[in-house]
Design a protein around this motif. Structure first.
Motif, short mmCIF file in Angstrom:
data_model
loop_
_atom_site.label_atom_id
_atom_site.label_comp_id
_atom_site.label_asym_id
_atom_site.label_seq_id
_atom_site.Cartn_x
_atom_site.Cartn_y
_atom_site.Cartn_z
N ASP A 61 0.78 -1.32 0.00
CA ASP A 61 -0.06 0.01 0.01
C ASP A 61 0.93 1.22 -0.04
O ASP A 61 0.73 2.41 -0.80
N LEU A 62 1.99 1.21 0.93
CA LEU A 62 2.78 2.43 0.83
C LEU A 62 3.30 2.64 -0.27
O LEU A 62 3.66 3.64 -1.01
N SER A 63 3.91 1.56 -1.21
CA SER A 63 4.52 1.65 -2.51
C SER A 63 3.65 2.39 -3.40
O SER A 63 4.01 3.29 -4.37
N LYS A 64 2.22 1.90 -3.54
CA LYS A 64 1.39 2.27 -4.65
C LYS A 64 0.94 3.75 -4.36
O LYS A 64 1.00 4.60 -5.28
N ASP A 65 1.01 4.27 -2.73
CA ASP A 65 0.56 5.32 -2.48
C ASP A 65 1.78 6.62 -2.87
O ASP A 65 1.51 7.56 -3.41
N MET A 66 2.86 5.94 -2.74
CA MET A 66 3.95 6.83 -3.15
C MET A 66 4.28 7.06 -4.59
O MET A 66 4.50 8.30 -5.21
N GLU A 67 3.96 6.04 -5.56
CA GLU A 67 3.95 6.04 -7.02
C GLU A 67 2.93 6.92 -7.49
O GLU A 67 2.99 7.74 -8.29
N ARG A 68 1.70 6.78 -6.63
CA ARG A 68 0.51 7.57 -7.22
C ARG A 68 0.95 9.15 -6.91
O ARG A 68 0.68 10.06 -7.67
N LEU A 69 1.54 9.45 -5.65
CA LEU A 69 1.88 10.79 -5.40
C LEU A 69 2.94 11.23 -6.37
O LEU A 69 3.05 12.36 -6.81
N ARG A 70 3.92 10.59 -6.78
CA ARG A 70 4.89 10.73 -7.81
C ARG A 70 4.43 11.21 -9.20
O ARG A 70 4.76 12.16 -9.65
N LEU A 71 3.46 10.59 -9.55
CA LEU A 71 2.66 10.80 -10.83
C LEU A 71 1.92 12.02 -10.72
O LEU A 71 1.90 13.05 -11.78
N LYS A 72 1.35 12.44 -9.59
CA LYS A 72 0.50 13.54 -9.39
C LYS A 72 1.58 14.75 -9.32
O LYS A 72 1.27 15.82 -9.83
N MET A 73 2.55 14.71 -8.72
CA MET A 73 3.71 15.70 -8.50
C MET A 73 4.43 15.91 -9.88
O MET A 73 4.55 17.24 -10.25
N GLN A 74 4.53 14.82 -10.69
CA GLN A 74 5.21 15.19 -12.22
C GLN A 74 4.06 15.99 -12.87
O GLN A 74 4.75 16.81 -13.95
N THR A 165 11.47 5.74 6.77
CA THR A 165 11.67 6.88 6.03
C THR A 165 10.92 7.11 4.67
O THR A 165 10.42 8.25 4.60
N ALA A 166 10.30 5.96 4.52
CA ALA A 166 9.31 6.08 3.27
C ALA A 166 8.16 6.55 3.81
O ALA A 166 7.43 7.51 3.38
N ASN A 167 7.53 6.00 5.13
CA ASN A 167 6.57 6.68 5.73
C ASN A 167 6.22 7.86 6.15
O ASN A 167 5.33 8.51 5.88
N SER A 168 7.48 8.42 6.69
CA SER A 168 7.85 9.79 6.94
C SER A 168 7.55 10.75 5.86
O SER A 168 6.95 11.81 5.86
N LEU A 169 8.11 10.35 4.61
CA LEU A 169 8.29 11.20 3.60
C LEU A 169 6.83 11.34 2.84
O LEU A 169 6.63 12.26 2.49
N LEU A 170 6.25 10.14 2.74
CA LEU A 170 4.78 10.23 2.22
C LEU A 170 3.97 11.10 3.11
O LEU A 170 3.31 11.96 2.61
N LEU A 171 4.11 10.95 4.35
CA LEU A 171 3.08 11.91 5.13
C LEU A 171 3.37 13.17 5.21
O LEU A 171 2.60 14.17 5.09
N ASP A 172 4.69 13.65 5.14
CA ASP A 172 5.13 14.92 5.11
C ASP A 172 4.90 15.64 4.01
O ASP A 172 4.20 16.70 3.78
N LEU A 173 4.89 14.83 2.86
CA LEU A 173 4.24 15.47 1.37
C LEU A 173 2.90 15.47 1.32
O LEU A 173 2.36 16.68 0.82
N TRP A 174 2.26 14.68 1.85
CA TRP A 174 0.82 15.08 2.09
C TRP A 174 0.39 16.24 2.76
O TRP A 174 -0.44 16.88 2.35
N ARG A 175 1.04 16.21 3.93
CA ARG A 175 0.89 17.46 4.71
C ARG A 175 1.08 18.74 4.29
O ARG A 175 0.52 19.81 4.41
N GLU A 176 1.93 18.76 3.42
CA GLU A 176 2.64 20.09 2.92
C GLU A 176 1.45 20.44 1.57
O GLU A 176 1.66 21.81 1.24
N GLN A 177 0.48 19.59 1.29
CA GLN A 177 -0.40 19.88 0.15
C GLN A 177 -1.49 20.73 0.66
O GLN A 177 -2.28 21.11 -0.08
#
Length: 244
Positions: A61-74, A165-177
């Motif tokens: 789930d974490l991997s899929k959410d990170m990939e989904r966020l990466r595509l959104k950020m692109q 590291t992965a969990n913290s990165l995803l949450l931090d990027l979500w928070r910044e949005q």
């Protein structure tokens, strides 16, 4: 103003991510192993983490959410105010974690082979089960030099670095949005749409003597503020909200 900050997940995956984030914060806060009570707090968080990750394998789930966020950020690349160098760095980091997570060892699986952790964890579920007569190995472990105990705790925590590291990165990027905006809960109640949001962040003045409860999902949410005491009556409640 003494503000209290809250975070409320809008789906089950985000709920797990926030719990993992909270447990890592507890472990890191007690990593020094300065005394027996700090050691107990560290092990409590570690065993809670083990139980949580045994119930569900969150790597996928974490991997899929990170990939989904990466595509959104692109898709933000064409915006005139975007720092493309920083954006590329974050996207590369998300891609790396998204690739590594499903191919990594299940977090905490190595702890099952540790006899000391096994003996301690077994007694943690028993009320008062960490008395010396229950777990005689624990006082012996606590008698070791602090530096040695801390080094061992750091080694245990290092086994979880990738997930942390992965969990913290995803949450931090979500928070910044999401950015905080002032709102008023009329008669202590507020509701709104939450299309595409993962979590809500709230700030409220502690002097108001109330706390929020949230119900909702991805499309809508409702916030109701409740008083600390039954004698208190609430009217309109000012607060700050960020939908992330």
């Amino acid at each position: 103003m003494n503000k209290i900050s809250y975070e409320f997940p809008l789906n089950e995956k985000c709920r797990t991510y926030l719990r993992i984030d909270n447990l890592f914060a507890q472990m890191q806060a007690n990593l020094a192993m300065a005394d027996s009570w700090q050691s107990l707090a560290f092990f409590k968080a570690l065993f809670d983490f083990m139980e949580l990750t045994e119930r569900c394998d969150m790597r996928g789930d974490l991997s899929k959410d990170m990939e989904r966020l990466r595509l959104k950020m692109q898709g933000w690349r064409e915006r005139p105010d975007v720092d493309t160098a920083k954006l590329d760095g974050l996207c590369a980091e998300l891609q790396q974690h998204a690739y590594q997570l499903p191919r990594s060892v299940r977090p905490g699986s190595c702890f099952k082979e540790d006899k000391f952790l096994g003996a301690l964890r077994q007694r943690f579920t028993i009320p008062g089960g960490l008395c010396p007569f229950d777990v005689p190995i624990f006082p012996l472990w606590l008698a070791q030099p602090q530096a040695k105990r801390q080094a061992q705790a750091e080694a245990w925590l290092s086994e979880l670095n990738l997930l942390n590291t992965a969990n913290s990165l995803l949450l931090d990027l979500w928070r910044e949005q999401g950015s905080f905006q002032p709102h008023i809960a009329k008669s202590a109640f507020y509701q709104d749409a939450a299309d595409g949001c993962e979590l809500l962040r709230l700030n409220i003045d502690a002097e108001l003597g109330c706390y929020p409860t949230v119900s909702g999902h991805r499309s809508r949410f409702a916030i109701r503020f409740l008083p600390l005491t039954e004698q208190q009556r609430l009217g309109d409640v000012p607060f700050e909200l960020a939908c992330c």
